[in-house]
Write a protein that holds these residues in place. Sequence first.
Motif, PDB file in Angstrom:
ATOM      1  N   THR A 257       0.832  -1.209   0.000  1.00 35.47           N
ATOM      2  CA  THR A 257       0.000   0.000   0.000  1.00 35.47           C
ATOM      3  C   THR A 257       0.860   1.249   0.000  1.00 35.47           C
ATOM      4  N   GLN A 258       0.340   2.303  -0.620  1.00 31.28           N
ATOM      5  CA  GLN A 258       1.030   3.583  -0.620  1.00 31.28           C
ATOM      6  C   GLN A 258       0.012   4.709  -0.717  1.00 31.28           C
ATOM      7  N   ASP A 259       0.425   5.889  -0.259  1.00 29.13           N
ATOM      8  CA  ASP A 259      -0.491   7.039  -0.219  1.00 29.13           C
ATOM      9  C   ASP A 259       0.347   8.304  -0.105  1.00 29.13           C
ATOM     10  N   ASP A 265       4.224   4.324   2.272  1.00 32.51           N
ATOM     11  CA  ASP A 265       4.772   3.525   1.172  1.00 32.51           C
ATOM     12  C   ASP A 265       5.317   2.244   1.798  1.00 32.51           C
ATOM     13  N   PHE A 266       4.463   1.223   1.879  1.00 28.99           N
ATOM     14  CA  PHE A 266       4.804   0.019   2.619  1.00 28.99           C
ATOM     15  C   PHE A 266       4.640  -1.229   1.756  1.00 28.99           C
ATOM     16  N   VAL A 282       0.275   5.278  10.892  1.00 27.79           N
ATOM     17  CA  VAL A 282      -0.929   5.477  11.701  1.00 27.79           C
ATOM     18  C   VAL A 282      -1.870   6.520  11.105  1.00 27.79           C
ATOM     19  N   ARG A 283      -1.408   7.288  10.109  1.00 27.99           N
ATOM     20  CA  ARG A 283      -2.255   8.317   9.512  1.00 27.99           C
ATOM     21  C   ARG A 283      -2.974   7.833   8.263  1.00 27.99           C
ATOM     22  N   GLN A 284      -2.492   6.798   7.623  1.00 33.75           N
ATOM     23  CA  GLN A 284      -3.033   6.416   6.312  1.00 33.75           C
ATOM     24  C   GLN A 284      -4.498   6.007   6.405  1.00 33.75           C
ATOM     25  N   ARG A 285      -5.319   6.591   5.523  1.00 33.59           N
ATOM     26  CA  ARG A 285      -6.728   6.196   5.441  1.00 33.59           C
ATOM     27  C   ARG A 285      -7.200   6.098   3.996  1.00 33.59           C
ATOM     28  N   ARG A 286      -6.261   6.061   3.048  1.00 29.55           N
ATOM     29  CA  ARG A 286      -6.636   5.956   1.637  1.00 29.55           C
ATOM     30  C   ARG A 286      -5.511   5.269   0.864  1.00 29.55           C
ATOM     31  N   ASP A 287      -5.855   4.771  -0.293  1.00 35.03           N
ATOM     32  CA  ASP A 287      -4.905   4.153  -1.206  1.00 35.03           C
ATOM     33  C   ASP A 287      -5.476   4.324  -2.604  1.00 35.03           C
TER      34      ASP A 287
END
Length: 565
Positions: A257-259, A265-266, A282-287
Amino acid sequence: MKYAGDSRQGRPVDPDPVTTRLPPHRGGRATGRRAARQQQEKRTLWAVGRSLVALSAVTVLVGTGAAWEGYRQAVSGVTKSNALGDGPKSTGAAQNILIMGLDSRLDEKGNPLPQEMYDALHAGDDSVGGYNSNVLILLHIPGDGSKATAISIPRDDYVTLAPASCVGGTSPCKDKIKTAYGWAYVGAKDRLAKTISDPQALEQAAREEGRKAEIATIKSFLGNNVPIDHFVEVTLVAFFQIAQAVQPITVCLNERTQDDFSGADFQKGVQDIDASQAMAFVRQRRDPDESLNFTDLDRTRRQQAFIVALAHKLAQSGAVSSPSTLRNLLDVAKQNIAIDDKLDMLQFVQHASTLVSGGITMYTLPVQDFGDAPNVNGDLESINIVDMNQIHGIVKDIMAGSGPPSPTTTAAPTSVPAAAGVTVNVINGSGEQGLAARLETALAGKGFTPGKPTSDEARATSSLTYGAGAEQAATALATQLGLTAKASAAREDNTIQLIVGTEDATSGPIADLAGPAPDSSSSSAATTTAPPPPPVNATATGANAPAPTDLSSMDGNANGVPCVK
């Protein structure tokens, strides 16, 4: 897939499309920035996942164990608060601790954050943000030494706020649960500025009012009878500094996933991340891959996974065993943590240290649906629709140690998802004293905004009419009450008028909804709200992965790192 937002050094800034015109912090740097800040407040404010801070900071501190005693004097600079006030308290050795994580770009003293924090977030500086409680977790530590539990409250749940949060409007008012702090802070700061000239004293006094309002709102949300013994408030900067002290930290992802907005970027699988990457995690909420169906609730589960990963690191590596590292963490606490004035930090550490070794079960409360509703300012915003009866039942079961789900008996039929943002005015034409007020209370529990209960001349039959924008909610409510909803030009927009006649006052769906009068010896037939489905495993994948609206649970302990979306 495109996202609207500004950019910083060529990278997108993370906007919060569901947070508009939130309370400004009105503090920080010199007045020369005020005009720019006020202009910025008119825009959509950015979310910073900010506040995971909360429990991760506490987890770091509990890992220090016996070393804490040698540095007891160092905690004298931690901000103390008397905002908790009176209310139910746990019996015996059990403790319920409310963790509140603020999205403010300032520290607990009202000062701007280090530039490295702003750079790591690439989401603006101290002129951006408000005092929203973007992380809300109730931590339950049983007195008998059994496994602890943590209940995460989704920040966008649309609820009735404490009266102090109804800035510029009348009470009751509704908004996202996270905003109770900020609205009360703004109102208090405007009011207290007339009598308090010292900026630091004014900041702290306004924050106290924000804490009181947030705590009162959460108590009502949880069911009022749930004890809150202590609270810990943590600001955004603490998370980054704590992550710096213990990096690298091992996490696990179910998918690649990345955003660009969060900087995520993982790779798929287990990996080590540093402090800056932890912010993105901990902030990611979209892709860009819409099939992953990222939502804000997935970010909550990310926060929980990181807490477990942090506990795992502490247990396995002894990362905070050195005096210098401990001193750094205590400095973080003094600048970025506030606690209630009755919390003994040493005793808390001794109790909570079992979280690192004994594990913890983490729940994310479910939402019923997503929708749009007006905030305190009257601006339309995206919100989570919740079934309050269901929430109260789940929390009660978790606190009792039985775990959800179980049927909950209530005098109200199932909730109305379309109720958010719709006001119901009840007119009592039955002659039964107090009926309109009881109905207003019951309808508020079903998601409606309470109107003004009134009485009118007696009539035999009931009726339900609605104004523009309320058709869906009116039709659903009328169906539940055995009535026919009719449009009326005399009704205001997003408003329903329910007139109750004598035929429906003592029996039938309306009587069941209102429940018996407080002094009545008889009781109406109660209905049983269907229990929620069993909790979904927050780490499950594929068809078994948690949906955005699911009640989910995560079994966290120091023996492994959970894999999440």
